[in-house]
Motif scaffolding. Structure first.
Motif, PDB file in Angstrom:
ATOM      1  N   SER A 160       0.841  -1.196   0.000  1.00 20.15           N
ATOM      2  CA  SER A 160       0.000   0.000   0.000  1.00 20.15           C
ATOM      3  C   SER A 160       0.874   1.244   0.000  1.00 20.15           C
ATOM      4  O   SER A 160       1.981   1.250   0.552  1.00 20.15           O
ATOM      5  N   GLU A 161       0.366   2.311  -0.628  1.00 21.85           N
ATOM      6  CA  GLU A 161       1.110   3.566  -0.616  1.00 21.85           C
ATOM      7  C   GLU A 161       1.063   4.169   0.784  1.00 21.85           C
ATOM      8  O   GLU A 161      -0.004   4.499   1.303  1.00 21.85           O
ATOM      9  N   CYS A 162       2.228   4.297   1.368  1.00 21.53           N
ATOM     10  CA  CYS A 162       2.354   4.927   2.681  1.00 21.53           C
ATOM     11  C   CYS A 162       3.647   5.713   2.676  1.00 21.53           C
ATOM     12  O   CYS A 162       4.723   5.135   2.471  1.00 21.53           O
ATOM     13  N   VAL A 163       3.547   7.023   2.866  1.00 20.95           N
ATOM     14  CA  VAL A 163       4.731   7.872   2.798  1.00 20.95           C
ATOM     15  C   VAL A 163       4.965   8.561   4.142  1.00 20.95           C
ATOM     16  O   VAL A 163       4.033   8.788   4.911  1.00 20.95           O
ATOM     17  N   VAL A 164       6.233   8.871   4.393  1.00 18.46           N
ATOM     18  CA  VAL A 164       6.617   9.602   5.592  1.00 18.46           C
ATOM     19  C   VAL A 164       7.815  10.479   5.226  1.00 18.46           C
ATOM     20  O   VAL A 164       8.713  10.033   4.497  1.00 18.46           O
ATOM     21  N   PRO A 165       7.851  11.737   5.649  1.00 17.40           N
ATOM     22  CA  PRO A 165       9.021  12.575   5.381  1.00 17.40           C
ATOM     23  C   PRO A 165      10.259  11.981   6.058  1.00 17.40           C
ATOM     24  O   PRO A 165      10.192  11.533   7.210  1.00 17.40           O
ATOM     25  N   VAL A 166      11.376  11.978   5.351  1.00 19.30           N
ATOM     26  CA  VAL A 166      12.618  11.419   5.895  1.00 19.30           C
ATOM     27  C   VAL A 166      13.794  12.326   5.553  1.00 19.30           C
ATOM     28  O   VAL A 166      13.782  13.057   4.553  1.00 19.30           O
ATOM     29  N   PHE A 171      21.262  15.809   9.023  1.00 26.73           N
ATOM     30  CA  PHE A 171      20.468  16.929   8.516  1.00 26.73           C
ATOM     31  C   PHE A 171      19.463  17.381   9.572  1.00 26.73           C
ATOM     32  O   PHE A 171      19.278  18.582   9.792  1.00 26.73           O
ATOM     33  N   ALA A 172      18.804  16.434  10.239  1.00 33.87           N
ATOM     34  CA  ALA A 172      17.820  16.791  11.269  1.00 33.87           C
ATOM     35  C   ALA A 172      18.472  17.564  12.404  1.00 33.87           C
ATOM     36  O   ALA A 172      17.903  18.524  12.933  1.00 33.87           O
ATOM     37  N   GLU A 173      19.679  17.159  12.769  1.00 26.25           N
ATOM     38  CA  GLU A 173      20.372  17.845  13.861  1.00 26.25           C
ATOM     39  C   GLU A 173      20.796  19.250  13.451  1.00 26.25           C
ATOM     40  O   GLU A 173      20.714  20.199  14.246  1.00 26.25           O
ATOM     41  N   ALA A 174      21.231  19.421  12.214  1.00 26.91           N
ATOM     42  CA  ALA A 174      21.739  20.724  11.776  1.00 26.91           C
ATOM     43  C   ALA A 174      20.630  21.690  11.370  1.00 26.91           C
ATOM     44  O   ALA A 174      20.735  22.899  11.596  1.00 26.91           O
ATOM     45  N   HIS A 175      19.547  21.160  10.775  1.00 23.45           N
ATOM     46  CA  HIS A 175      18.534  22.051  10.201  1.00 23.45           C
ATOM     47  C   HIS A 175      17.156  21.897  10.838  1.00 23.45           C
ATOM     48  O   HIS A 175      16.278  22.718  10.566  1.00 23.45           O
ATOM     49  N   GLY A 176      16.974  20.851  11.621  1.00 23.51           N
ATOM     50  CA  GLY A 176      15.645  20.605  12.151  1.00 23.51           C
ATOM     51  C   GLY A 176      14.753  19.940  11.116  1.00 23.51           C
ATOM     52  O   GLY A 176      15.147  19.731   9.961  1.00 23.51           O
ATOM     53  N   THR A 177      13.530  19.628  11.512  1.00 20.10           N
ATOM     54  CA  THR A 177      12.634  18.918  10.603  1.00 20.10           C
ATOM     55  C   THR A 177      11.338  19.685  10.364  1.00 20.10           C
ATOM     56  O   THR A 177      10.319  19.092   9.991  1.00 20.10           O
ATOM     57  N   LEU A 179       8.862  21.189   8.330  1.00 20.44           N
ATOM     58  CA  LEU A 179       8.624  21.068   6.895  1.00 20.44           C
ATOM     59  C   LEU A 179       8.266  22.399   6.249  1.00 20.44           C
ATOM     60  O   LEU A 179       8.346  22.533   5.025  1.00 20.44           O
ATOM     61  N   GLU A 180       7.838  23.365   7.045  1.00 20.50           N
ATOM     62  CA  GLU A 180       7.529  24.677   6.483  1.00 20.50           C
ATOM     63  C   GLU A 180       8.785  25.412   6.009  1.00 20.50           C
ATOM     64  O   GLU A 180       8.699  26.328   5.190  1.00 20.50           O
ATOM     65  N   ARG A 181       9.972  24.998   6.494  1.00 18.42           N
ATOM     66  CA  ARG A 181      11.210  25.711   6.136  1.00 18.42           C
ATOM     67  C   ARG A 181      12.262  24.816   5.493  1.00 18.42           C
ATOM     68  O   ARG A 181      13.140  25.318   4.793  1.00 18.42           O
ATOM     69  N   ALA A 182      12.214  23.535   5.719  1.00 15.49           N
ATOM     70  CA  ALA A 182      13.279  22.639   5.243  1.00 15.49           C
ATOM     71  C   ALA A 182      13.293  22.561   3.708  1.00 15.49           C
ATOM     72  O   ALA A 182      12.238  22.606   3.071  1.00 15.49           O
ATOM     73  N   PRO A 183      14.485  22.461   3.110  1.00 12.08           N
ATOM     74  CA  PRO A 183      14.550  22.229   1.655  1.00 12.08           C
ATOM     75  C   PRO A 183      13.946  20.855   1.324  1.00 12.08           C
ATOM     76  O   PRO A 183      14.253  19.860   1.963  1.00 12.08           O
ATOM     77  N   ARG A 250      18.175   1.042  10.095  1.00 13.33           N
ATOM     78  CA  ARG A 250      19.634   1.184  10.294  1.00 13.33           C
ATOM     79  C   ARG A 250      20.034   2.624  10.642  1.00 13.33           C
ATOM     80  O   ARG A 250      21.221   2.928  10.712  1.00 13.33           O
ATOM     81  N   LYS A 251      19.056   3.480  10.819  1.00 17.32           N
ATOM     82  CA  LYS A 251      19.288   4.878  11.203  1.00 17.32           C
ATOM     83  C   LYS A 251      20.041   5.664  10.144  1.00 17.32           C
ATOM     84  O   LYS A 251      20.655   6.693  10.438  1.00 17.32           O
ATOM     85  N   MET A 252      19.995   5.180   8.907  1.00 13.71           N
ATOM     86  CA  MET A 252      20.541   5.981   7.821  1.00 13.71           C
ATOM     87  C   MET A 252      19.634   7.166   7.545  1.00 13.71           C
ATOM     88  O   MET A 252      20.082   8.244   7.138  1.00 13.71           O
ATOM     89  N   LEU A 253      18.332   6.948   7.748  1.00 12.45           N
ATOM     90  CA  LEU A 253      17.334   7.995   7.630  1.00 12.45           C
ATOM     91  C   LEU A 253      16.483   8.012   8.897  1.00 12.45           C
ATOM     92  O   LEU A 253      16.372   6.988   9.585  1.00 12.45           O
ATOM     93  N   VAL A 254      15.893   9.167   9.194  1.00 18.66           N
ATOM     94  CA  VAL A 254      14.977   9.284  10.324  1.00 18.66           C
ATOM     95  C   VAL A 254      13.700   9.943   9.836  1.00 18.66           C
ATOM     96  O   VAL A 254      13.692  10.661   8.827  1.00 18.66           O
ATOM     97  N   GLU A 255      12.611   9.682  10.531  1.00 24.14           N
ATOM     98  CA  GLU A 255      11.338  10.281  10.169  1.00 24.14           C
ATOM     99  C   GLU A 255      11.330  11.767  10.546  1.00 24.14           C
ATOM    100  O   GLU A 255      11.827  12.155  11.601  1.00 24.14           O
ATOM    101  N   ALA A 256      10.733  12.556   9.652  1.00 17.05           N
ATOM    102  CA  ALA A 256      10.679  14.010   9.875  1.00 17.05           C
ATOM    103  C   ALA A 256       9.248  14.518   9.806  1.00 17.05           C
ATOM    104  O   ALA A 256       9.020  15.697   9.520  1.00 17.05           O
ATOM    105  N   GLY A 257       8.283  13.640  10.060  1.00 15.97           N
ATOM    106  CA  GLY A 257       6.889  14.056  10.023  1.00 15.97           C
ATOM    107  C   GLY A 257       5.989  12.848  10.148  1.00 15.97           C
ATOM    108  O   GLY A 257       6.446  11.719  10.352  1.00 15.97           O
ATOM    109  N   ALA A 258       4.701  13.076  10.011  1.00 16.35           N
ATOM    110  CA  ALA A 258       3.710  12.012  10.175  1.00 16.35           C
ATOM    111  C   ALA A 258       3.573  11.194   8.893  1.00 16.35           C
ATOM    112  O   ALA A 258       3.831  11.691   7.785  1.00 16.35           O
TER     113      ALA A 258
END
Length: 292
Positions: A160-166, A171-177, A179-183, A250-258
């Motif tokens: 099933s299509e299920c997406v989550v910002p990653v 990047f999360a530590e340096a710029h935050g997550t 979504l209103e401002r992140a590239p 593996r913590k290569m990526l982390v979730e940045a939203g719902a």
């Protein structure tokens, strides 16, 4: 000059080796008259005697000896090749049509399990962004992204299509997550609107406002490049569950939203009949792996 009929070759080689028509007949499970007939055919084809009768058997003439020197090793090589081919029959080749993202991110990490489970099957993966289902042949399999309601004929929902910002942890530590401002990193579509969740739709359905969502950021036309850019710390992308799960674990990526889910579409498994056992094995494997 007409080519020589060579159907008598094995019989001749056996007679030459045994020195006896009856022994050759016994070895070949033929009658002695049948062996005699084949020897007459050989002599008629070549126009010279190949055997002479002796006490308790036969012996080769000079022409027969020369012929045996050529044919005996040739027949032995044919027998050896036949044994090898029967012991190692050609593998059944299964064709699987799918897109670049599914093949690179989902299928390749699992192919070793398919080979271990079905060593007699060869899987040919044909990666294309646009699979024409009408062109699938019997036994072919396709895994395509789409909506269940839009597929004619039988199909099964694989993922099933299920997406989550990653994004990356760095990047999360340096710029935050936020979504209103992140590239943002985009997967472009030739269709408008896209048939999958894009950033405009995701932000709208999760209650976030960003008018410049589609205009700003990095744009790619294949999902593999979207993930490569995300792993390189270039911004935040929409990660498809099922494709990026191992990177999250593996913590290569982390979730940045719902997460956001559309249960009516995703990766669909399509096979056109008739279904042979080999194609059924591939279908079972794909369904079981998706259930993991």
């Amino acid at each position: 000059m007409r080519p020589v009929d060579v159907g008598w070759i094995r019989v001749f080689v056996e007679v030459a080796a045994r020195g006896s028509l009856s022994e050759a007949a016994r070895q070949l499970s033929l009658t002695q008259p049948a062996v005699s007939y084949q020897m007459r055919r050989a002599e008629e084809e070549l126009g010279v005697p190949l055997l002479r009768r002796v006490h308790r058997g036969t012996e080769l003439t000079e022409a027969g000896r020369r012929l045996a020197e050529i044919l005996t090793p040739a027949v032995a090589q044919v027998d050896m090749l036949a044994r090898e081919l029967r012991q190692n029959p050609a593998k059944r080749v299964l064709r699987l049509y799918t897109d670049f993202a599914f093949s690179a991110l989902w299928l390749i990490p699992r192919m070793h399990r398919f080979r271990e489970r079905f060593p007699d099957l060869e899987l040919q993966v044909i990666a294309t962004q646009h699979t024409a289902l009408r062109d699938l042949g019997p036994g072919d399999t396709a895994v395509i992204f789409g909506a269940l309601a839009q597929i004619e004929g039988p199909c099964e929902l694989l993922l099933s299509e299920c997406v989550v910002p990653v994004c990356t942890p760095a990047f999360a530590e340096a710029h935050g997550t936020a979504l209103e401002r992140a590239p943002l990193i985009h997967l472009d579509s030739t269709l408008a609107p896209a048939k999958w969740f894009d950033w405009t739709r995701y932000l709208s359905e999760t209650g976030k406002t960003r008018p410049d969502a589609q205009e700003r950021g990095l744009h790619f036309n294949t999902y593999s490049l979207v993930i490569e850019a995300t792993l390189a710390g270039q911004g935040v992308a929409l990660g498809w569950r099922g494709l990026i799960d191992s990177m999250l674990s593996r913590k290569m990526l982390v979730e940045a939203g719902a997460s956001l889910t559309n249960a009516d579409q995703g990766y669909l498994l399509v096979q056109h009949g008739p279904h042979d056992p080999a194609a059924a094995h591939l279908r079972t494997f794909l369904l079981e792996e998706s259930a993991r």
